[in-house]
Design an enzyme around this catalytic site. Structure first.
Site, PDB file in Angstrom:
ATOM      1  N   ASP A 194       0.837  -1.192   0.000  1.00 18.47           N
ATOM      2  CA  ASP A 194       0.000   0.000   0.000  1.00 18.47           C
ATOM      3  C   ASP A 194       0.878   1.251   0.000  1.00 18.47           C
ATOM      4  O   ASP A 194       1.763   1.399   0.843  1.00 18.47           O
ATOM      5  CB  ASP A 194      -0.909  -0.013   1.238  1.00 18.47           C
ATOM      6  CG  ASP A 194      -2.007   1.028   1.153  1.00 18.47           C
ATOM      7  OD1 ASP A 194      -3.155   0.636   0.907  1.00 18.47           O
ATOM      8  OD2 ASP A 194      -1.705   2.226   1.323  1.00 18.47           O
ATOM      9  N   TYR A 205      -3.528   2.836  -6.383  1.00 23.64           N
ATOM     10  CA  TYR A 205      -2.441   3.800  -6.205  1.00 23.64           C
ATOM     11  C   TYR A 205      -2.861   4.729  -5.070  1.00 23.64           C
ATOM     12  O   TYR A 205      -3.054   5.921  -5.254  1.00 23.64           O
ATOM     13  CB  TYR A 205      -2.191   4.593  -7.494  1.00 23.64           C
ATOM     14  CG  TYR A 205      -1.470   3.817  -8.576  1.00 23.64           C
ATOM     15  CD1 TYR A 205      -1.040   2.511  -8.368  1.00 23.64           C
ATOM     16  CD2 TYR A 205      -1.191   4.407  -9.807  1.00 23.64           C
ATOM     17  CE1 TYR A 205      -0.378   1.810  -9.364  1.00 23.64           C
ATOM     18  CE2 TYR A 205      -0.532   3.715 -10.809  1.00 23.64           C
ATOM     19  CZ  TYR A 205      -0.131   2.416 -10.582  1.00 23.64           C
ATOM     20  OH  TYR A 205       0.535   1.740 -11.578  1.00 23.64           O
TER      21      TYR A 205
END
Ligand SMILES: Cc1cc2nc3c(=O)[nH]c(=O)nc-3n(C[C@H](O)[C@H](O)[C@H](O)COP(=O)(O)OP(=O)(O)OC[C@H]3O[C@@H](n4cnc5c(N)ncnc54)[C@H](O)[C@@H]3O)c2cc1C
Ligand SMILES: *[C@@H]1O[C@H](CO)[C@@H](O)[C@H](O)[C@H]1NC(C)=O
Ligand SMILES: *[C@@H]1O[C@H](CO)[C@@H](O)[C@H](O)[C@H]1NC(C)=O
Length: 537
Positions: A116, A478
């Site tokens: 992440d 993203y």
């Protein structure tokens, strides 16, 4: 069952109030004891479970935390650390982790590959527990039926390797970085260099196994169509714990072709980029032409900066056909056969991973093949071609800023054929390419971090006229906390709407509906989770 949870809940809530960032040591110990006690009650192996629950005082706590931490920005003395890390070995232990974290009312963060971009899987601003799925790494490939069951804690490299072990003519359309985890990647969408031929990774998910907020194990059949839809791009962490996905394999030719062509502004890179926009999203869908743009020192004019444009390609076919195709459509590329490398699909995975250290296919099994540094990323979608003047202006800004790199990932092909509501990922037809912004730094310190973050935010702001509007869209995988964050009131629907619409456009409302149905109390929440509908009370 329900009643004993309630009792347990009552007894620990006294220990936990008030919940603050600086829980006293005694209260931390109590959490360990309370959690462990609950955990033992809910598993069949009470003697061994202490080996998978790490308190902050455990000798291995720090190394377990760090093992799948992929951004040094979230590894500082001031970064908030979890109260506990739980590393289950069985599905039952995952169920117990959910039930017990809920019973003590502590936030649960789920981590699979830890990639992440904002550390959402292992950092929080409130007291939390990490459920680390790294022990779930099985990839079971059934070539006959062209499917694979892939556990959440497996890496993409493991997936590619296990498929290749069984078949040289099958592959899987997912990300280029082999250490990325299945749990986050697939639940958040996923794409790679076969996106134009095969679409998104989630377009190939045919079943899933998940632990819900009640600790039940559900499959496609038992979870229902809505939840199965939501966990194919809406992010797993809002809905439960993904145990595994069943995916359909795709055919790949025995030989594929890769190449890289690099030009600077002095070599007419701007014309190349303008022509790239006309070719990359529209050409044969077996061709993927990634474009990487970065500021570099000019070789020609001393003391001057230029832009380096690098086209990196995968073609699902042979070099002769590729040279002919691109010779016609993309003459400014000047592709020659000598620049092309024909190889097996699995070797193209190594090439794309930038494992240019002579790594063999076995490197795909190495989950530590990663150099951790600090970085920040953002994304945008381009729907109308940018003019040559536009690019000249963008180059000036990139050079002024100095450290931000842009990657253009072309869409088109299969992406135009899948409806925008088929999965939560909405950015399909109408999008020419996605931009990824990256700024990275090695040194530690607040000053470099501040200036790096300022740079990437400025470039993102400069790009406003050229990218999608109303909403200005972004790619959920993203992760970018700049585009909106849950305030401290985790149940604030308005907060969720801000980032939710950018990531999911019109699919956001359906995600909120699913969320409200499957997790009405919003136990599975994080900085950018799907909110529940505001309660009427
Ligand atoms: C170097 C690098 C390269 C990348 N390349 C690509 C690419 O080519 N294509 C692409 O699409 N993306 C790419 N990404 C982004 C990547 O897809 C996302 O960061 C993805 O979420 C990572 O999954 P993970 O399991 O490694 O991450 P984690 O940090 O473990 O998890 C990410 C999110 O998913 C949640 N989550 C994780 N596991 C589970 C689970 N089992 N159940 C429920 N929720 C879960 C976490 O709580 C968190 O919110 C890249 C990222 C990096 C760092
Ligand atoms: C953590 O520490 C406790 C107490 O010292 C110990 O019993 C337990 O086995 C340790 N757990 C792990 C996972 O190392
Ligand atoms: C760049 O373009 C100009 C004008 O079209 C041309 O004259 C020149 O030869 C090109 N330079 C290179 C290095 O291709």
């Amino acid at each position: 069952m329900e009643k004993s949870y309630a009792l347990l809940f009552l007894s620990v809530i006294v220990l936990l109030l008030p919940v603050s960032n600086s829980l006293a040591t005694s209260s931390r110990d109590s959490i360990y004891d309370t959690f462990l006690h609950c955990f033992q009650t809910h598993t069949n192996q009470p003697d061994h479970v202490s080996n998978i629950v790490y308190a902050q005082t455990n000798a291995s706590y720090a190394s377990v935390l760090k093992a799948f931490l992929r951004n040094a920005r979230f590894s500082t003395p001031s970064t908030q650390k979890p109260l506990l890390i739980v590393t289950p070995l069985s599905e039952q232990q995952v169920q117990a982790t959910v039930v017990c974290a809920k019973s003590i009312d502590v936030q649960l963060k789920i981590r699979s590959g830890g990639h992440d971009f904002e550390g959402v899987s292992y950092v929080s601003q409130v007291p939390f527990i990490i459920l680390d799925m790294f022990n779930f790494q099985d990839v079971t490939v059934d070539v006959q039926n062209e499917i694979a069951v892939i556990q959440a804690g497996a890496s993409l490299g493991q997936v590619y390797y296990r498929i290749w072990e069984k078949s040289k003519v099958h592959g899987f359309p997912a990300g280029a970085c082999p250490t990325v985890g299945v749990g986050g990647h697939l639940s958040g969408g996923g794409y790679g260099n076969m996106i134009r031929k095969y679409g998104l990774t989630v377009d190939h998910v045919v079943d899933a196994k998940i632990v819900d907020v009640k600790g039940r194990i559900l499959t496609k059949e038992t979870m229902g169509e809505d939840l199965f839809w939501a966990i194919r791009g809406g992010g797993g962490a809002s809905f439960g714990v993904i145990l595994s996905y069943t995916v359909k394999l795709v055919p790949v030719p025995e030989k594929v072709t890769v190449f890289q062509v690099v030009k600077t502004l002095e070599q007419n890179a701007t014309d190349l980029v303008v022509q790239w926009q006309q070719v990359a999203p529209h050409t044969d869908d077996r061709i993927f032409l990634r474009l990487v743009l970065q500021p570099v020192r000019s070789n020609l004019v001393k003391g001057q900066k230029t832009i380096r444009a690098s086209v990196e390609a995968l073609f699902l076919g042979g070099a002769d056909e590729l040279v002919t195709l691109l010779g016609k459509e993309f003459p400014l590329l000047g592709l020659k056969k000598e620049l092309c490398h024909e190889m097996r699909w699995i070797d193209s995975v190594i090439w794309w991973a930038n494992y240019n250290d002579g790594s063999s296919v076995n490197a795909l099994l190495d989950r530590n093949h990663y150099s951790v540094h600090s970085n920040k990323r953002k994304s945008d979608y381009v729907q109308t071609p940018i003019s040559k003047d536009g690019f000249n202006w963008i180059w000036k800004k990139i050079i002024e800023l100095g450290n931000v790199v842009l990657v253009f990932n072309p869409y088109g092909g299969k992406m135009n054929e899948v409806p925008s509501y088929a999965t939560p990922f909405p950015h399909r037809a109408g999008n020419l390419y996605k931009i990824q912004y990256t700024v990275s730094w090695q040194e530690r310190g607040a000053a470099i971090e501040k200036s790096s973050l300022a740079q990437i935010r400025m470039l993102h702001s400069y790009m406003t006229p050229f990218v999608s509007k109303n909403p200005r869209s972004a790619y959920f995988n993203y992760r970018d906390l700049d585009i909106g964050i849950n305030s401290h009131d985790k149940d604030n629907y308005q907060d969720g709407q801000v980032y939710g619409i950018k990531y999911f456009n019109k699919n956001f409302e359906r995600l909120v509906k699913v969320k409200t149905t499957v997790d009405p109390e919003n136990f599975f929440w994080n900085e950018q989770s799907i909110p529940t509908y505001p309660s009427k009370a």
